[in-house]
Design an enzyme around this catalytic site. Structure first.
Site, PDB file in Angstrom:
ATOM      1  N   HIS A 156       0.834  -1.219   0.000  1.00 42.17           N
ATOM      2  CA  HIS A 156       0.000   0.000   0.000  1.00 42.17           C
ATOM      3  C   HIS A 156       0.862   1.260   0.000  1.00 42.17           C
ATOM      4  O   HIS A 156       0.439   2.300   0.509  1.00 42.17           O
ATOM      5  CB  HIS A 156      -0.954   0.035   1.199  1.00 42.17           C
ATOM      6  CG  HIS A 156      -1.709  -1.241   1.410  1.00 42.17           C
ATOM      7  ND1 HIS A 156      -2.946  -1.484   0.866  1.00 42.17           N
ATOM      8  CD2 HIS A 156      -1.380  -2.373   2.094  1.00 42.17           C
ATOM      9  CE1 HIS A 156      -3.359  -2.689   1.212  1.00 42.17           C
ATOM     10  NE2 HIS A 156      -2.425  -3.252   1.944  1.00 42.17           N
ATOM     11  N   SER A 278      15.045  21.768 -15.779  1.00 40.08           N
ATOM     12  CA  SER A 278      13.809  22.510 -16.027  1.00 40.08           C
ATOM     13  C   SER A 278      14.159  23.836 -16.695  1.00 40.08           C
ATOM     14  O   SER A 278      15.247  24.366 -16.502  1.00 40.08           O
ATOM     15  CB  SER A 278      13.105  22.754 -14.688  1.00 40.08           C
ATOM     16  OG  SER A 278      12.318  23.927 -14.746  1.00 40.08           O
ATOM     17  N   LYS A 284      16.059  21.780 -10.573  1.00 43.06           N
ATOM     18  CA  LYS A 284      15.408  20.523 -10.951  1.00 43.06           C
ATOM     19  C   LYS A 284      16.313  19.534 -11.672  1.00 43.06           C
ATOM     20  O   LYS A 284      17.177  19.914 -12.445  1.00 43.06           O
ATOM     21  CB  LYS A 284      14.193  20.811 -11.863  1.00 43.06           C
ATOM     22  CG  LYS A 284      13.014  21.424 -11.159  1.00 43.06           C
ATOM     23  CD  LYS A 284      12.415  20.544 -10.062  1.00 43.06           C
ATOM     24  CE  LYS A 284      11.585  19.422 -10.610  1.00 43.06           C
ATOM     25  NZ  LYS A 284      10.357  19.879 -11.257  1.00 43.06           N
ATOM     26  N   GLU A 291       9.725   8.610 -16.889  1.00 45.51           N
ATOM     27  CA  GLU A 291       8.346   9.074 -17.105  1.00 45.51           C
ATOM     28  C   GLU A 291       7.866   8.738 -18.515  1.00 45.51           C
ATOM     29  O   GLU A 291       6.715   8.358 -18.729  1.00 45.51           O
ATOM     30  CB  GLU A 291       8.260  10.581 -16.883  1.00 45.51           C
ATOM     31  CG  GLU A 291       8.454  10.987 -15.431  1.00 45.51           C
ATOM     32  CD  GLU A 291       8.610  12.495 -15.287  1.00 45.51           C
ATOM     33  OE1 GLU A 291       7.592  13.184 -15.221  1.00 45.51           O
ATOM     34  OE2 GLU A 291       9.758  12.968 -15.279  1.00 45.51           O
TER      35      GLU A 291
END
Ligand code: ARG
Length: 464
Positions: A156, A278, A284, A291
């Protein structure tokens, strides 16, 4: 370019309709397989006396030359042709004259395309299997680095029990191992039924030798029903399904890589060469590759759904709808290949942060099961021990303690079975080290899994 079938028509095909109908822009990638199939067909026709030796030799020379010119780029795909089969035949006839016009005896594009896709998929699936092996190899190497790295295992997405980090990595290796077997299995089944000789749909009146072409093209048998031979695309569905499952696994791993590389976890550091910055936030470092792999899973599932839908409700035998099989499966193949090609080095260059995984394992009471087991081993029934430990965890949370620094006299208020040795029993090292059940999360078990996977990789290498 005049159509091969122009004789029957009074008007030429409308330009838009012609473009709409043409598959050359995507089926041109099967040119090598189309030529291979044609060479086998020509040899077979000669062997049964339908083609003369001279014609067969001319055809083989012509086709070999076309293949070489397409390989080198000397010959470009003429977009005027309807598909790769028409293109090769027209080019052959241009080069060798009448003999070229004899090649299509006792054959149809319907059985031709059914062979070509199979040959193409066989080659591509072999490449994908090699990439899967590479990815498994990287996971094994990383798992080796992570054998003694203690980390929380989750259920979980809540810290559950301590594990060797290598154990989690090898879970993915096991998935990819099954993917390898699934693809091999699908290809084996596909190779059992060479459809060449099914012709348009009903076979032929020529005395052809279907075993000859099947064997020449590396099939283990021939399809037994000519209508099925030209209509079957099950093998595409099976392979696309296997590829979808590969993407499920890559996507789950990517999701973990994304989590693990976030500041919230920091279990791994991705190499600069596999991350991006970024345009606005100077700090970043984004896991774009992971992704994208996660994101591209959608199109591979979509391609499978599209072909299932295309085939559903089609009457027998061939229908032009079936031309829609190719773009989707080609895209699935390209996508799985590029994802595996990026994933393996991204993972290989990632660094494990064992201090962070250890720190994460120290929080979340992930040794609570082990504390219950401690009481059980001293004679208490599990359910009773479970209840006591639950109460102690509650106390610890209120007092901002962890099980490892909760005082013994507090423990003793709950059971006389608690003694000084409990602290050793619930140390993370003991909890992980003792999880030695077959397939468990201990370093010993992880080492055994590594051995098994290495043996699999070796056997797979020899078997290919
Ligand atoms: N380009 C066609 C396809 O991919 C080849 C088969 C065409 N057959 C036909 N009867 N028009 O399906």
């Amino acid at each position: 370019m005049e159509k091969m079938w122009a004789g029957r028509f009074e008007k030429a095909l409308d330009k838009k309709a012609d473009d709409f109908n043409s598959s050359l822009r995507f089926d041109c990638r099967m040119y090598a397989q189309d030529i291979r199939g044609s060479i086998a067909h020509a040899k077979m026709l000669e062997s049964v006396g339908v083609l003369s030796k001279e014609d067969k030799d001319l055809i083989i020379d012509g086709l070999t030359g076309i293949k070489a010119d397409l390989d080198s780029g000397a010959l470009a795909f003429d977009t005027g042709a309807e598909d790769i089969h028409m293109f090769v035949e027209a080019e052959l006839t241009k080069r060798i004259g009448d003999a070229g016009k004899r090649l299509h005896t006792s054959r149809s594009r319907n059985d031709q395309v059914a062979v070509d896709i199979r040959l193409y998929l066989r080659d591509e699936c072999k490449t994908i299997r090699a990439l899967l092996k590479e990815a498994i190899g990287v996971l094994v190497k990383k798992a080796e680095e992570g054998v003694d790295v203690i980390a929380p295992g989750y259920t979980h997405l809540q810290r559950a029990q301590p594990i060797s980090f290598g154990h989690q990595l090898l879970a993915y290796a096991m998935m990819l191992k099954r993917d390898y077997a699934r693809l091999l299995d699908a290809v084996k089944r596909m190779d059992e039924e060479c459809p060449l000789g099914s012709c348009a749909l009903a076979g032929t009146t020529y005395g052809i030798d279907r075993e000859f072409t099947a064997q020449a093209l590396g099939f283990s048998g021939v399809s037994e029903n000519s209508i099925d031979g030209v209509s079957d695309r099950d093998f595409c569905l099976e392979i696309m399904s296997a590829l979808s499952i590969v993407m499920t696994h890559l996507s789950r791993l990517s999701e973990e890589i994304i989590l693990w590389s976030s500041w919230e976890f920091k279990f791994i550091d991705l190499d600069d060469s596999y991350t991006t910055g970024s345009s606005i936030m100077p700090q970043k470092k984004n896991p774009d590759m992971a992704e994208l792999i996660r994101g591209k899973t959608g199109r591979v599932y979509g391609n499978l759904m599209a072909l299932l839908t295309t085939l559903k409700g089609l009457p027998l035998a061939y229908n032009k709808d079936m031309q829609e099989d190719k773009e989707g499966i080609f895209d699935s193949i390209d996508t799985v290949k590029i994802c595996l090609e990026v994933l393996a080095p991204m993972l290989a260059t990632a660094k494990l942060n064992k201090e962070n995984t250890y720190r994460a394992a120290q929080k979340g009471f992930i040794n609570a099961t082990d504390l219950a087991d401690y009481l059980v081993k001293k004679g208490m029934p599990f359910r009773a021990a479970y209840k006591i430990v639950g109460t102690i965890v509650g106390e610890c949370i209120r007092k901002d303690c962890v099980l490892d620094n909760y005082p013994l006299d507090e423990y003793k208020k709950h059971s006389e079975l608690f003694a000084e040795d409990l602290y050793n029993e619930i140390s993370l090292e003991t909890c992980v080290g003792k999880r030695n059940s077959r397939g468990g999360a201990s370093p010993t078990s992880v080492r055994a899994q590594i051995e098994k996977l290495r043996a699999f990789l070796l056997a797979a290498e020899l078997g290919e």
